[in-house]
Design an enzyme around this catalytic site. Structure first.
Site, PDB file in Angstrom:
ATOM      1  CB  CYS A 101       2.549   1.428   0.724  1.00  0.00           C
ATOM      2  SG  CYS A 101       1.991   1.526   2.420  1.00  0.00           S
ATOM      3  CB  CYS A 197       4.519  -1.813   6.673  1.00  0.00           C
ATOM      4  SG  CYS A 197       3.496  -2.166   5.490  1.00  0.00           S
TER       5      CYS A 197
END
Length: 382
Positions: A101, A197
């Site tokens: 990410c 997340c």
């Protein structure tokens, strides 16, 4: 950085990025806030906090006195991060999507977008520091060792670091919260986010089952005794203790059970009793190609590395398994002392003192000697 710049800050709705934005604004820079939305599938309030995070980011932007934009990177996230996440789990490994990410979304897609806004730099609330040297930018550990995030940033390249700022890297978490409270920043007491997340607070196994089929099989000891049944090898990781669903004694012992390996051929999960079981430790770790932040390997092979984020750095000798080049495709770390549960799919991150040099995906591990088929971390024997 004394000159005034246009800086785009990734505002996540947390206290760290909030203070980063305040510090840059206070220094006189032109600051723009960006809230990144990276996940859309079943994005509900039950498990995901993105809606509240956006509200918090907007509140922070109002207090700091900056504009805020919400930008959707969900398509890029699915293609570059989530697809790799599923491939790794399907192969029996345990990936770390936060590393991807950072390299693919926060410091690539976000950086590209910031440049369309005329940004000179981007900034985030990561706990890390940068040092500009003759050979390029060095990634340094944060002042707050307990919050250092260089492990998650080790795949960044020179062009990404040249454009980055980490305003809270010289502060402790306590100082960040105190400053936020003093300046009336509404996120000063907000709890830190944890976990992956896009999974949020939902049960991990429940989430993964929506994308990967369940393939139950036996849990067995090194002696071949079946002590339970697993729901699918993808749902477990080396060193895991919780969620095994087995208890009782074996051979007169009552210690808790841990995952020690995966036998992909027979779809068996290999388990041992006791945190200190020798099968959970490895002194040799092999990886794929190393990403070197400086663009080339260090001159010395005597370094330090960690195989998990929360583990302390451990002394090791790092050597290529082929003629040494910046693109050597396989590396071996020999640790001075055995490491607990190095896990294929996770990262070996390499340090020279406070400098993070880079890292690579762990492919296998063993207690000693060369690693090949049949070793426990490959998942075929204990």
């Amino acid at each position: 950085m004394t000159a005034k710049h246009r800086i785009v800050v990734g505002l996540s709705g947390g206290v760290d990025s909030s203070v980063a934005a305040w510090l840059l604004k206070k220094a006189g820079h032109e600051v723009i806030g960006i809230f990144m939305k990276n996940w859309e599938d079943d994005d509900t309030d039950e498990y995901c906090s993105s809606r509240q995070d956006l509200v918090d980011a907007a509140s922070v932007a109002d207090v700091v006195g900056i504009d805020l934009q919400a930008v959707n990177f969900a398509a890029e996230y699915r293609d570059r991060v989530f697809a790799a996440f599923l491939r790794e789990y399907a192969a029996g490994r345990t990936p770390n999507p936060d590393v991807l990410c950072n390299s693919e979304i926060k410091f690539r897609s976000f950086l590209d977008h910031a440049r369309t806004l005329g940004a000179d730099r981007i900034a985030t609330g990561h706990y890390a520091r940068l040092r500009h040297a003759a050979g390029g930018v060095e990634l340094l550990k944060a002042a707050d060792a307990s919050k250092d995030q260089t492990y998650f940033l080790h795949q960044l390249a020179q062009d990404q670091l040249q454009s980055a700022l980490f305003p809270v890297g010289d502060m402790t978490k306590r100082e960040v919260r105190a400053l936020a409270r003093e300046q009336g920043i509404p996120t000063y007491a907000k709890k830190d986010s944890t976990g992956i997340c896009f999974i949020g607070e939902r049960p991990f196994r429940e989430f993964l089952a929506r994308y990967l089929p369940k393939q139950s099989g036996p849990m067995r000891t090194p002696e071949g005794v079946v002590v339970g049944h697993h729901q699918g090898l993808a749902y477990y990781t080396l060193g895991q203790r919780q969620g095994l669903g087995i208890g009782g004694t074996h051979g007169g012992r009552s210690e808790p059970w841990f995952v020690a390996g995966k036998d992909l051929a027979s779809n068996a999960l290999l388990v041992v009793q006791g945190h200190d079981d020798g099968r959970l430790y490895s002194s040799v770790v092999e990886t794929g190609a190393m990403h070197w932040i400086a663009g080339a390997p260090p001159r010395t092979s005597k370094l330090a590395a960690k195989t998990r984020y929360r583990m302390p750095d451990a002394s090791c000798v790092l050597e290529p398994l082929e003629p040494i080049t910046p693109m050597a495709s396989r590396w071996r770390a020999r640790f001075d002392s055995p490491q607990w549960a190095p896990t294929p799919g996770q990262y070996l991150v390499v340090y020279d003192g406070e400098v993070c040099l880079g890292g690579a995906v762990i492919e296998s591990a063993s207690s000693e000697g060369a690693i090949g088929a049949g070793q426990r971390a490959e998942g075929v024997a204990v």
